[in-house]
Design a protein around this motif. Structure first.
Motif, mmCIF file in Angstrom:
data_model
loop_
_atom_site.group_PDB
_atom_site.id
_atom_site.type_symbol
_atom_site.label_atom_id
_atom_site.label_comp_id
_atom_site.label_asym_id
_atom_site.label_seq_id
_atom_site.Cartn_x
_atom_site.Cartn_y
_atom_site.Cartn_z
ATOM 1 N N THR A 138 0.835 -1.205 0.000
ATOM 2 C CA THR A 138 0.000 0.000 0.000
ATOM 3 C C THR A 138 0.866 1.250 0.000
ATOM 4 O O THR A 138 0.579 2.209 -0.731
ATOM 5 C CB THR A 138 -0.938 -0.002 1.224
ATOM 6 O OG1 THR A 138 -1.716 -1.192 1.208
ATOM 7 C CG2 THR A 138 -1.855 1.201 1.203
ATOM 8 N N ARG A 139 1.918 1.250 0.803
ATOM 9 C CA ARG A 139 2.839 2.406 0.825
ATOM 10 C C ARG A 139 3.469 2.621 -0.559
ATOM 11 O O ARG A 139 3.576 3.743 -1.029
ATOM 12 C CB ARG A 139 3.947 2.196 1.849
ATOM 13 C CG ARG A 139 3.537 2.484 3.252
ATOM 14 C CD ARG A 139 4.737 2.387 4.166
ATOM 15 N NE ARG A 139 4.360 2.515 5.559
ATOM 16 C CZ ARG A 139 5.160 2.295 6.578
ATOM 17 N NH1 ARG A 139 6.413 1.898 6.349
ATOM 18 N NH2 ARG A 139 4.753 2.458 7.806
ATOM 19 N N ALA A 140 3.882 1.533 -1.182
ATOM 20 C CA ALA A 140 4.490 1.630 -2.510
ATOM 21 C C ALA A 140 3.475 2.169 -3.521
ATOM 22 O O ALA A 140 3.809 3.021 -4.360
ATOM 23 C CB ALA A 140 5.012 0.277 -2.951
ATOM 24 N N GLU A 141 2.217 1.701 -3.430
ATOM 25 C CA GLU A 141 1.187 2.189 -4.340
ATOM 26 C C GLU A 141 0.891 3.668 -4.105
ATOM 27 O O GLU A 141 0.700 4.435 -5.048
ATOM 28 C CB GLU A 141 -0.096 1.356 -4.168
ATOM 29 C CG GLU A 141 0.015 -0.043 -4.736
ATOM 30 C CD GLU A 141 -1.217 -0.883 -4.436
ATOM 31 O OE1 GLU A 141 -2.096 -0.418 -3.679
ATOM 32 O OE2 GLU A 141 -1.299 -1.996 -4.964
ATOM 33 N N VAL A 142 0.873 4.082 -2.849
ATOM 34 C CA VAL A 142 0.644 5.496 -2.516
ATOM 35 C C VAL A 142 1.777 6.351 -3.073
ATOM 36 O O VAL A 142 1.551 7.417 -3.657
ATOM 37 C CB VAL A 142 0.487 5.694 -0.992
ATOM 38 C CG1 VAL A 142 0.565 7.163 -0.611
ATOM 39 C CG2 VAL A 142 -0.821 5.085 -0.513
ATOM 40 N N GLN A 143 3.011 5.878 -2.917
ATOM 41 C CA GLN A 143 4.155 6.632 -3.449
ATOM 42 C C GLN A 143 4.076 6.725 -4.971
ATOM 43 O O GLN A 143 4.357 7.774 -5.546
ATOM 44 C CB GLN A 143 5.462 5.990 -3.010
ATOM 45 C CG GLN A 143 5.793 6.225 -1.551
ATOM 46 C CD GLN A 143 7.086 5.534 -1.142
ATOM 47 O OE1 GLN A 143 7.604 4.689 -1.864
ATOM 48 N NE2 GLN A 143 7.588 5.891 0.044
ATOM 49 N N MET A 144 3.714 5.637 -5.629
ATOM 50 C CA MET A 144 3.586 5.661 -7.082
ATOM 51 C C MET A 144 2.479 6.629 -7.507
ATOM 52 O O MET A 144 2.633 7.378 -8.471
ATOM 53 C CB MET A 144 3.289 4.262 -7.631
ATOM 54 C CG MET A 144 4.467 3.298 -7.557
ATOM 55 S SD MET A 144 5.886 3.879 -8.508
ATOM 56 C CE MET A 144 5.233 3.760 -10.146
ATOM 57 N N SER A 145 1.373 6.609 -6.768
ATOM 58 C CA SER A 145 0.269 7.521 -7.062
ATOM 59 C C SER A 145 0.709 8.975 -6.887
ATOM 60 O O SER A 145 0.382 9.838 -7.704
ATOM 61 C CB SER A 145 -0.917 7.209 -6.152
ATOM 62 O OG SER A 145 -1.944 8.142 -6.343
ATOM 63 N N GLU A 146 1.470 9.243 -5.821
ATOM 64 C CA GLU A 146 1.970 10.596 -5.590
ATOM 65 C C GLU A 146 2.918 11.021 -6.709
ATOM 66 O O GLU A 146 2.860 12.160 -7.184
ATOM 67 C CB GLU A 146 2.683 10.684 -4.243
ATOM 68 C CG GLU A 146 1.744 10.644 -3.057
ATOM 69 C CD GLU A 146 2.478 10.623 -1.721
ATOM 70 O OE1 GLU A 146 3.725 10.576 -1.709
ATOM 71 O OE2 GLU A 146 1.789 10.668 -0.690
ATOM 72 N N LEU A 147 3.779 10.100 -7.147
ATOM 73 C CA LEU A 147 4.700 10.411 -8.245
ATOM 74 C C LEU A 147 3.934 10.700 -9.533
ATOM 75 O O LEU A 147 4.282 11.625 -10.281
ATOM 76 C CB LEU A 147 5.690 9.270 -8.459
ATOM 77 C CG LEU A 147 6.802 9.145 -7.421
ATOM 78 C CD1 LEU A 147 7.638 7.902 -7.698
ATOM 79 C CD2 LEU A 147 7.677 10.373 -7.421
ATOM 80 N N ASP A 148 2.899 9.917 -9.799
ATOM 81 C CA ASP A 148 2.078 10.163 -10.985
ATOM 82 C C ASP A 148 1.424 11.546 -10.914
ATOM 83 O O ASP A 148 1.396 12.282 -11.906
ATOM 84 C CB ASP A 148 0.996 9.088 -11.138
ATOM 85 C CG ASP A 148 1.555 7.745 -11.579
ATOM 86 O OD1 ASP A 148 2.690 7.726 -12.106
ATOM 87 O OD2 ASP A 148 0.853 6.732 -11.405
ATOM 88 N N ASN A 149 0.900 11.888 -9.736
ATOM 89 C CA ASN A 149 0.279 13.196 -9.563
ATOM 90 C C ASN A 149 1.292 14.323 -9.751
ATOM 91 O O ASN A 149 0.993 15.342 -10.366
ATOM 92 C CB ASN A 149 -0.376 13.313 -8.183
ATOM 93 C CG ASN A 149 -1.623 12.462 -8.074
ATOM 94 O OD1 ASN A 149 -2.227 12.090 -9.074
ATOM 95 N ND2 ASN A 149 -2.007 12.143 -6.842
ATOM 96 N N VAL A 150 2.488 14.123 -9.223
ATOM 97 C CA VAL A 150 3.537 15.134 -9.378
ATOM 98 C C VAL A 150 3.912 15.271 -10.850
ATOM 99 O O VAL A 150 4.085 16.393 -11.359
ATOM 100 C CB VAL A 150 4.769 14.778 -8.509
ATOM 101 C CG1 VAL A 150 5.964 15.628 -8.873
ATOM 102 C CG2 VAL A 150 4.433 14.936 -7.033
ATOM 103 N N GLU A 151 4.039 14.155 -11.558
ATOM 104 C CA GLU A 151 4.370 14.210 -12.985
ATOM 105 C C GLU A 151 3.282 14.922 -13.779
ATOM 106 O O GLU A 151 3.570 15.731 -14.661
ATOM 107 C CB GLU A 151 4.576 12.798 -13.530
ATOM 108 C CG GLU A 151 5.889 12.165 -13.116
ATOM 109 C CD GLU A 151 6.050 10.746 -13.659
ATOM 110 O OE1 GLU A 151 5.332 10.382 -14.602
ATOM 111 O OE2 GLU A 151 6.895 10.024 -13.127
#
Length: 116
Positions: free
Chosen positions: A26-39
């Protein structure tokens, strides 16, 4: 009863292990989601900056064109003022010459005995 405790302990341990593994996922998915949002945000703002840069270049180009036209108009106005000044001086000279000729004509008429 031992079997019940063992089953409960095994269930509890497997639940804790599953929870711990899921938490990491879940933490990894949240980080990936945050990175996508930042991109996505970065792309959005980069597009805005590029658009503003293009508009600035266009405005600067228009400013240079307008400035050149303004300079040309000032040069033409200055040249026209010089022509006007020269024409006014020439008019004054011609008016003076005209007065002198009229005086000469009067003198000539007086010499020939003609009255005005």
């Amino acid at each position: 009863m031992n079997e019940t405790i063992i089953v409960a302990v095994v269930g509890l341990v497997s639940s804790l292990a599953t929870w711990w593994a899921a938490r990491r996922k879940t933490r990894a998915e949240v980080q990936m989601s945050e990175l996508d949002n930042v991109e996505k945000s970065l792309k959005y703002y980069r597009d805005i900056v590029d658009d503003l840069g293009n508009k600035l270049r266009e405005a600067t180009s228009e400013l240079y064109k307008t400035s050149n036209l303004h300079r040309e108009a000032i040069d033409e106005l200055t040249a026209a003022k010089k022509v006007i000044i020269n024409l006014e001086q020439r008019l004054e000279q011609l008016a003076l010459q005209n007065k002198e000729l009229i005086n000469e004509l009067r003198k000539y008429k007086q010499l020939n005995g003609k009255s005005e």
